[in-house]
Design a protein around this motif. Structure first.
Motif, short mmCIF file in Angstrom:
data_model
loop_
_atom_site.label_atom_id
_atom_site.label_comp_id
_atom_site.label_asym_id
_atom_site.label_seq_id
_atom_site.Cartn_x
_atom_site.Cartn_y
_atom_site.Cartn_z
N GLY A 191 -1.03 55.14 41.20
CA GLY A 191 -1.43 53.75 41.43
C GLY A 191 -2.61 53.21 40.67
N GLY A 192 -2.46 52.93 39.39
CA GLY A 192 -3.53 52.30 38.61
C GLY A 192 -4.59 53.26 38.12
N ARG A 193 -4.41 54.54 38.34
CA ARG A 193 -5.38 55.53 37.86
C ARG A 193 -4.93 56.12 36.52
NH1 ARG A 193 -6.16 59.12 43.39
NH2 ARG A 193 -7.66 57.76 44.45
N THR A 194 -5.88 56.66 35.80
CA THR A 194 -5.52 57.46 34.63
C THR A 194 -5.04 58.82 35.14
OG1 THR A 194 -7.70 58.48 34.34
CG2 THR A 194 -7.32 56.34 33.27
N LEU A 195 -4.41 59.57 34.28
CA LEU A 195 -3.92 60.89 34.68
C LEU A 195 -5.09 61.79 35.10
CD1 LEU A 195 -1.33 62.44 35.03
CD2 LEU A 195 -1.50 63.19 32.65
N ALA A 196 -6.22 61.68 34.37
CA ALA A 196 -7.38 62.50 34.71
C ALA A 196 -7.92 62.15 36.09
CB ALA A 196 -8.47 62.32 33.66
N GLU A 197 -7.97 60.84 36.39
CA GLU A 197 -8.46 60.41 37.70
C GLU A 197 -7.53 60.88 38.82
OE1 GLU A 197 -10.56 56.27 36.09
OE2 GLU A 197 -8.57 56.24 36.99
N ALA A 198 -6.20 60.73 38.60
CA ALA A 198 -5.24 61.18 39.59
C ALA A 198 -5.31 62.70 39.79
CB ALA A 198 -3.83 60.76 39.17
N ALA A 199 -5.49 63.43 38.67
CA ALA A 199 -5.56 64.89 38.76
C ALA A 199 -6.75 65.33 39.60
CB ALA A 199 -5.65 65.48 37.35
N ARG A 200 -7.89 64.67 39.42
CA ARG A 200 -9.08 65.04 40.22
C ARG A 200 -8.82 64.82 41.71
NH1 ARG A 200 -11.90 62.90 35.72
NH2 ARG A 200 -12.01 60.83 36.68
N ALA A 201 -8.18 63.68 42.01
CA ALA A 201 -7.90 63.38 43.42
C ALA A 201 -6.94 64.39 44.02
CB ALA A 201 -7.33 61.96 43.53
N MET A 202 -5.89 64.74 43.27
CA MET A 202 -4.90 65.69 43.78
C MET A 202 -5.50 67.08 43.95
SD MET A 202 -1.26 64.60 42.00
CE MET A 202 -1.87 64.11 40.38
N ARG A 203 -6.29 67.51 42.97
CA ARG A 203 -6.89 68.84 43.07
C ARG A 203 -7.85 68.91 44.26
NH1 ARG A 203 -7.01 69.18 36.98
NH2 ARG A 203 -5.54 70.84 36.47
N GLU A 205 -7.64 67.22 47.08
CA GLU A 205 -6.85 67.31 48.31
C GLU A 205 -6.26 68.70 48.51
OE1 GLU A 205 -3.86 64.50 49.11
OE2 GLU A 205 -5.20 62.77 49.20
N ILE A 206 -5.71 69.24 47.41
CA ILE A 206 -5.09 70.56 47.50
C ILE A 206 -6.12 71.63 47.86
CG2 ILE A 206 -3.93 72.37 46.18
CD1 ILE A 206 -2.45 70.14 44.65
N ALA A 207 -7.30 71.55 47.21
CA ALA A 207 -8.34 72.55 47.45
C ALA A 207 -8.87 72.48 48.89
CB ALA A 207 -9.49 72.35 46.47
N SER A 208 -8.92 71.27 49.44
CA SER A 208 -9.45 71.11 50.80
C SER A 208 -8.40 71.31 51.87
CB SER A 208 -10.07 69.72 50.96
OG SER A 208 -9.06 68.71 50.82
N GLY A 209 -7.14 71.49 51.43
CA GLY A 209 -6.07 71.72 52.39
C GLY A 209 -5.57 70.45 53.06
N LYS A 210 -5.95 69.27 52.50
CA LYS A 210 -5.54 68.01 53.12
C LYS A 210 -4.13 67.59 52.75
CE LYS A 210 -10.23 66.09 53.39
NZ LYS A 210 -11.13 64.99 52.94
N SER A 211 -3.57 68.17 51.66
CA SER A 211 -2.23 67.77 51.25
C SER A 211 -1.19 68.40 52.17
CB SER A 211 -1.97 68.19 49.80
OG SER A 211 -1.75 69.58 49.73
N ALA A 212 -0.08 67.66 52.35
CA ALA A 212 1.00 68.16 53.21
C ALA A 212 2.06 68.88 52.41
CB ALA A 212 1.62 66.98 53.97
N LEU A 213 1.76 69.23 51.17
CA LEU A 213 2.74 69.90 50.31
C LEU A 213 3.00 71.32 50.77
CD1 LEU A 213 1.43 68.84 46.77
CD2 LEU A 213 3.48 67.97 47.90
N ASP A 214 4.24 71.77 50.63
CA ASP A 214 4.50 73.18 50.88
C ASP A 214 4.09 73.97 49.64
OD1 ASP A 214 6.53 73.01 48.95
OD2 ASP A 214 8.10 72.71 50.45
#
Length: 347
Positions: A191-203, A205-214
């Motif tokens: 949503g309007g982010r650069t790939l680098a910005e999106a990557a930081r946000a996803m990493r 969430e994943i590192a903190s365990g907040k993502s619901a991904l299997d």
């Protein structure tokens, strides 16, 4: 001896100087007094012309490669000609259309820059160079499409409508639905982010365990982030096309100079560093011979112009590199027009 300003030359000396420089730029060979005496409108004897040529040589504007060889401009003479005498010739309608057509062709920005560099080379008879802008598109959507066992295609769609593809390696044991789950997760963070910005946000969430991904989908996202990070680092900072144009008949008379120039062009980071000096220029810059250290030994010229985004920020540089006898009057406005057209593309 300091180079005299153009205003200190007599009308006769100025005209003879202009004819010598233009003759040299056209042919690449020294211009003699007989050729000048035969040109229209001079109405001077060869002896009178030789006297003026000798004065211009004493002033450091002309040089004779050897006795009775005629004169050619020195680097100082070329600089005086470019700054004080040259009348630029605007690109023709056909040249403008060709430049705009290459730049506006659909596809990734790098493809347009490569096409632009190649076209500048063919139009100028030099080597075309373009610095790739330091920019990241803002993304709108990503879709992961299965290609074959162990491979998928990542289709990235930018806010500007640009589409880029990446091939990803997949775990052979990837369960059904993992591609779709990973696609939806990544798209939700773009949503309007650069790939680098999106990557930081996803990493984060994943590192903190907040993502619901299997576990499978999380591994897929991590693989994608790694590939895209490597891809961004591998993008070229400089595109050079048309080195073969430098091997014309005149150049073959001085193979050592040409070899030195081609060696310089191979060092793309050094060329990029040189072009960086043109980023802050308000207009097209011209470097002649030893005015830049990189091409001092090869005695080459560089014509470069910055191009800007819609906010006026310089995002890259476009130019032509060739022998000092480049057709400056034609190439300078051509490079300037190309820079303006690239600015419209970048937006």
């Amino acid at each position: 001896m300091p180079t005299p300003p153009i205003t200190e030359l007599t009308t006769r000396a100025r005209e003879i100087f202009r004819l010598v420089v233009e003759g040299y730029l056209e042919t690449g060979t020294p211009v003699g007094s007989k050729a000048l005496a035969g040109s229209g409108g001079m109405n001077l004897s060869s002896a009178s012309i030789r006297s003026v040529l000798a004065d211009l040589e004493n002033q450091g504007l002309l040089a004779a490669p050897h006795t009775s060889a005629g004169r050619l401009p020195t680097e100082a003479g070329l600089r005086l000609f470019v700054d004080g005498i040259m009348q630029v010739a605007e690109p023709t309608v056909e040249e403008r259309q060709a430049i705009e057509r290459r730049i506006s062709a659909p596809g990734p920005i790098e493809a347009a820059l490569e096409a632009t560099s190649a076209l500048l080379s063919s139009l100028s008879s030099g080597a075309g160079v373009v610095m790739v802008p330091h920019r990241e598109p803002r993304l709108m959507h990503l879709q992961l499409v299965p290609l074959s066992p162990g491979r998928a295609l990542a289709v990235l769609v930018g806010e500007d409508g640009a589409v880029e593809n990446r091939v990803l390696k997949l775990p052979m044991s990837l369960p059904p639905g993992a591609l779709e789950e990973a696609s939806n997760y990544i798209s939700a963070h773009l949503g309007g982010r650069t790939l680098a910005e999106a990557a930081r946000a996803m990493r984060g969430e994943i590192a903190s365990g907040k993502s619901a991904l299997d576990a499978a989908s999380r591994e897929l996202v991590e693989r994608g982030l790694a590939v895209w990070s490597e891809d961004a680092m591998a993008r070229p900072v400089l595109i050079v096309r048309g080195q073969a144009n430098l091997l014309d008949e005149a150049a073959l008379m001085d193979l050592e100079r040409v070899r030195s120039l081609l060696d310089d062009l191979e060092n793309k980071q050094s060329v990029a560093d040189l072009l960086e000096t043109a980023r802050e220029a308000e207009a097209t810059r011209i470097f002649i011979g030893s005015e830049n250290r990189l091409f001092a030994l090869s005695g080459s010229a560089v014509i470069a112009s910055p191009y800007r985004d819609r906010d006026g920020k310089v995002v890259g540089v476009v130019g032509v590199i060739g022998p000092t006898r480049l057709n400056y009057a034609r190439v300078v406005p051509m490079v300037d027009f190309t820079a303006q057209s690239l600015g419209k593309l970048i937006g």
